[in-house]
Design a protein around this motif. Structure first.
Motif, PDB file in Angstrom:
ATOM      1  N   ARG A  24      -7.873  -3.344  12.472  1.00  0.00           N
ATOM      2  CA  ARG A  24      -7.460  -4.721  12.193  1.00  0.00           C
ATOM      3  C   ARG A  24      -8.679  -5.575  11.916  1.00  0.00           C
ATOM      4  O   ARG A  24      -9.790  -5.276  12.382  1.00  0.00           O
ATOM      5  CB  ARG A  24      -6.639  -5.298  13.350  1.00  0.00           C
ATOM      6  CG  ARG A  24      -7.382  -5.410  14.651  1.00  0.00           C
ATOM      7  CD  ARG A  24      -6.441  -5.775  15.804  1.00  0.00           C
ATOM      8  NE  ARG A  24      -6.034  -7.168  15.790  1.00  0.00           N
ATOM      9  CZ  ARG A  24      -5.112  -7.682  16.606  1.00  0.00           C
ATOM     10  NH1 ARG A  24      -4.484  -6.901  17.477  1.00  0.00           N
ATOM     11  NH2 ARG A  24      -4.802  -8.973  16.548  1.00  0.00           N
ATOM     12  N   ASP A  25      -8.432  -6.631  11.165  1.00  0.00           N
ATOM     13  CA  ASP A  25      -9.455  -7.646  10.894  1.00  0.00           C
ATOM     14  C   ASP A  25      -8.899  -8.951  11.433  1.00  0.00           C
ATOM     15  O   ASP A  25      -8.012  -9.567  10.810  1.00  0.00           O
ATOM     16  CB  ASP A  25      -9.719  -7.724   9.385  1.00  0.00           C
ATOM     17  CG  ASP A  25     -10.840  -8.681   9.036  1.00  0.00           C
ATOM     18  OD1 ASP A  25     -11.073  -9.646   9.790  1.00  0.00           O
ATOM     19  OD2 ASP A  25     -11.487  -8.496   7.996  1.00  0.00           O
ATOM     20  N   LYS A  49      -8.936 -12.079   9.298  1.00  0.00           N
ATOM     21  CA  LYS A  49      -7.973 -12.104   8.192  1.00  0.00           C
ATOM     22  C   LYS A  49      -6.537 -11.934   8.651  1.00  0.00           C
ATOM     23  O   LYS A  49      -5.626 -11.867   7.820  1.00  0.00           O
ATOM     24  CB  LYS A  49      -8.322 -10.998   7.186  1.00  0.00           C
ATOM     25  CG  LYS A  49      -9.665 -11.172   6.503  1.00  0.00           C
ATOM     26  CD  LYS A  49      -9.913 -10.043   5.510  1.00  0.00           C
ATOM     27  CE  LYS A  49     -11.246 -10.229   4.793  1.00  0.00           C
ATOM     28  NZ  LYS A  49     -11.504  -9.131   3.809  1.00  0.00           N
ATOM     29  N   CYS A  52       5.245  -3.047   9.487  1.00  0.00           N
ATOM     30  CA  CYS A  52       4.240  -3.580  10.399  1.00  0.00           C
ATOM     31  C   CYS A  52       4.907  -4.552  11.366  1.00  0.00           C
ATOM     32  O   CYS A  52       5.958  -5.129  11.066  1.00  0.00           O
ATOM     33  CB  CYS A  52       3.103  -4.261   9.653  1.00  0.00           C
ATOM     34  SG  CYS A  52       3.586  -5.596   8.550  1.00  0.00           S
ATOM     35  N   THR A  89      -5.029  -9.370   9.660  1.00  0.00           N
ATOM     36  CA  THR A  89      -4.545  -8.218   8.916  1.00  0.00           C
ATOM     37  C   THR A  89      -4.724  -6.933   9.716  1.00  0.00           C
ATOM     38  O   THR A  89      -5.738  -6.753  10.391  1.00  0.00           O
ATOM     39  CB  THR A  89      -5.301  -8.093   7.571  1.00  0.00           C
ATOM     40  OG1 THR A  89      -5.067  -9.281   6.799  1.00  0.00           O
ATOM     41  CG2 THR A  89      -4.816  -6.897   6.774  1.00  0.00           C
ATOM     42  N   TYR A 115      -4.375  -2.610   9.317  1.00  0.00           N
ATOM     43  CA  TYR A 115      -4.423  -1.537   8.332  1.00  0.00           C
ATOM     44  C   TYR A 115      -3.966  -0.214   8.963  1.00  0.00           C
ATOM     45  O   TYR A 115      -4.086  -0.015  10.166  1.00  0.00           O
ATOM     46  CB  TYR A 115      -5.850  -1.355   7.802  1.00  0.00           C
ATOM     47  CG  TYR A 115      -6.472  -2.606   7.254  1.00  0.00           C
ATOM     48  CD1 TYR A 115      -7.291  -3.403   8.057  1.00  0.00           C
ATOM     49  CD2 TYR A 115      -6.237  -3.014   5.951  1.00  0.00           C
ATOM     50  CE1 TYR A 115      -7.867  -4.565   7.562  1.00  0.00           C
ATOM     51  CE2 TYR A 115      -6.807  -4.171   5.442  1.00  0.00           C
ATOM     52  CZ  TYR A 115      -7.620  -4.942   6.264  1.00  0.00           C
ATOM     53  OH  TYR A 115      -8.187  -6.098   5.766  1.00  0.00           O
ATOM     54  N   GLN A 171      -4.783   3.693   7.816  1.00  0.00           N
ATOM     55  CA  GLN A 171      -5.316   4.722   6.946  1.00  0.00           C
ATOM     56  C   GLN A 171      -4.606   6.026   7.281  1.00  0.00           C
ATOM     57  O   GLN A 171      -4.692   6.509   8.411  1.00  0.00           O
ATOM     58  CB  GLN A 171      -6.827   4.878   7.148  1.00  0.00           C
ATOM     59  CG  GLN A 171      -7.463   5.971   6.314  1.00  0.00           C
ATOM     60  CD  GLN A 171      -7.401   5.679   4.833  1.00  0.00           C
ATOM     61  OE1 GLN A 171      -7.667   4.564   4.396  1.00  0.00           O
ATOM     62  NE2 GLN A 171      -7.058   6.700   4.038  1.00  0.00           N
ATOM     63  N   GLY A 230       0.766  -1.234   0.000  1.00  0.00           N
ATOM     64  CA  GLY A 230       0.000   0.000   0.000  1.00  0.00           C
ATOM     65  C   GLY A 230       0.797   1.284   0.000  1.00  0.00           C
ATOM     66  O   GLY A 230       0.232   2.367  -0.079  1.00  0.00           O
ATOM     67  N   ARG A 270      -3.471   4.052   2.156  1.00  0.00           N
ATOM     68  CA  ARG A 270      -3.880   3.017   3.094  1.00  0.00           C
ATOM     69  C   ARG A 270      -2.898   1.854   3.003  1.00  0.00           C
ATOM     70  O   ARG A 270      -2.710   1.273   1.934  1.00  0.00           O
ATOM     71  CB  ARG A 270      -5.288   2.519   2.782  1.00  0.00           C
ATOM     72  CG  ARG A 270      -5.846   1.570   3.844  1.00  0.00           C
ATOM     73  CD  ARG A 270      -7.128   0.946   3.384  1.00  0.00           C
ATOM     74  NE  ARG A 270      -7.843   0.281   4.471  1.00  0.00           N
ATOM     75  CZ  ARG A 270      -8.561  -0.826   4.313  1.00  0.00           C
ATOM     76  NH1 ARG A 270      -8.666  -1.379   3.107  1.00  0.00           N
ATOM     77  NH2 ARG A 270      -9.201  -1.366   5.344  1.00  0.00           N
ATOM     78  N   SER A 279      -1.666  -1.952   4.284  1.00  0.00           N
ATOM     79  CA  SER A 279      -2.195  -3.218   4.782  1.00  0.00           C
ATOM     80  C   SER A 279      -1.037  -4.138   5.128  1.00  0.00           C
ATOM     81  O   SER A 279       0.039  -4.050   4.524  1.00  0.00           O
ATOM     82  CB  SER A 279      -3.064  -3.901   3.725  1.00  0.00           C
ATOM     83  OG  SER A 279      -4.151  -3.106   3.351  1.00  0.00           O
ATOM     84  N   CYS A 280      -1.264  -5.014   6.082  1.00  0.00           N
ATOM     85  CA  CYS A 280      -0.242  -5.988   6.461  1.00  0.00           C
ATOM     86  C   CYS A 280      -0.945  -7.255   6.901  1.00  0.00           C
ATOM     87  O   CYS A 280      -1.692  -7.249   7.889  1.00  0.00           O
ATOM     88  CB  CYS A 280       0.630  -5.433   7.575  1.00  0.00           C
ATOM     89  SG  CYS A 280       1.888  -6.583   8.158  1.00  0.00           S
ATOM     90  N   ALA A 281      -0.689  -8.336   6.167  1.00  0.00           N
ATOM     91  CA  ALA A 281      -1.344  -9.607   6.440  1.00  0.00           C
ATOM     92  C   ALA A 281      -0.338 -10.611   6.998  1.00  0.00           C
ATOM     93  O   ALA A 281       0.755 -10.771   6.444  1.00  0.00           O
ATOM     94  CB  ALA A 281      -1.977 -10.152   5.168  1.00  0.00           C
TER      95      ALA A 281
END
Length: 117
Positions: free
Chosen positions: A70-71, A74, A94, A76, A78, A80, A7, A18, A20-22
């Motif tokens: 965070r999710d 997933k 991250c 993950t 985020y 923003q 991102g 934004r 993201s880090c998974a």
């Protein structure tokens, strides 16, 4: 366990990005997740952190502009980033405290954010 960040990019001052880090791999649970950044010639600093239950804290320099979320389903996290300024230019990393075969802090590979004036 691996953390894959994405991102980053080049944006003009006042713009948004934004990140993201998974997390993937042998994961039993993830506690704190966060974002750090390192600008050229400076030490790595905490940008924002979020606990498993959603409690957040931010560096003073980004309060009111950045939002971490965070999710958990997933694995993950985020970030923003709004109203970006040239001083936000840095490599963003991250971090996550992950329980798998043991509990360890893991780092992503870093993603470059460049804000032009």
């Amino acid at each position: 366990v691996q953390l894959q960040a994405s991102g980053g990019g080049l944006v003009q001052a006042g713009g948004s990005l934004r990140l993201s880090c998974a997390a993937s791999g042998r994961i039993f649970s993830i506690n704190d997740m966060g974002w750090y950044r390192q600008a050229p010639g400076k030490e790595r600093e905490l940008v924002a952190r979020i606990t498993k239950d959603g409690t957040t804290n931010y560096a003073d320099s980004v309060k009111g502009r950045f939002i971490i979320s965070r999710d958990n389903a997933k694995n993950t996290v985020y970030l923003q980033m709004n109203t970006l300024q040239p001083e936000d230019t840095a490599v963003y990393y991250c971090n996550a405290y992950i329980g798998g075969s043991g509990w360890y802090h893991h780092w992503g590979q870093g993603t470059q954010v460049t804000v032009s004036s």
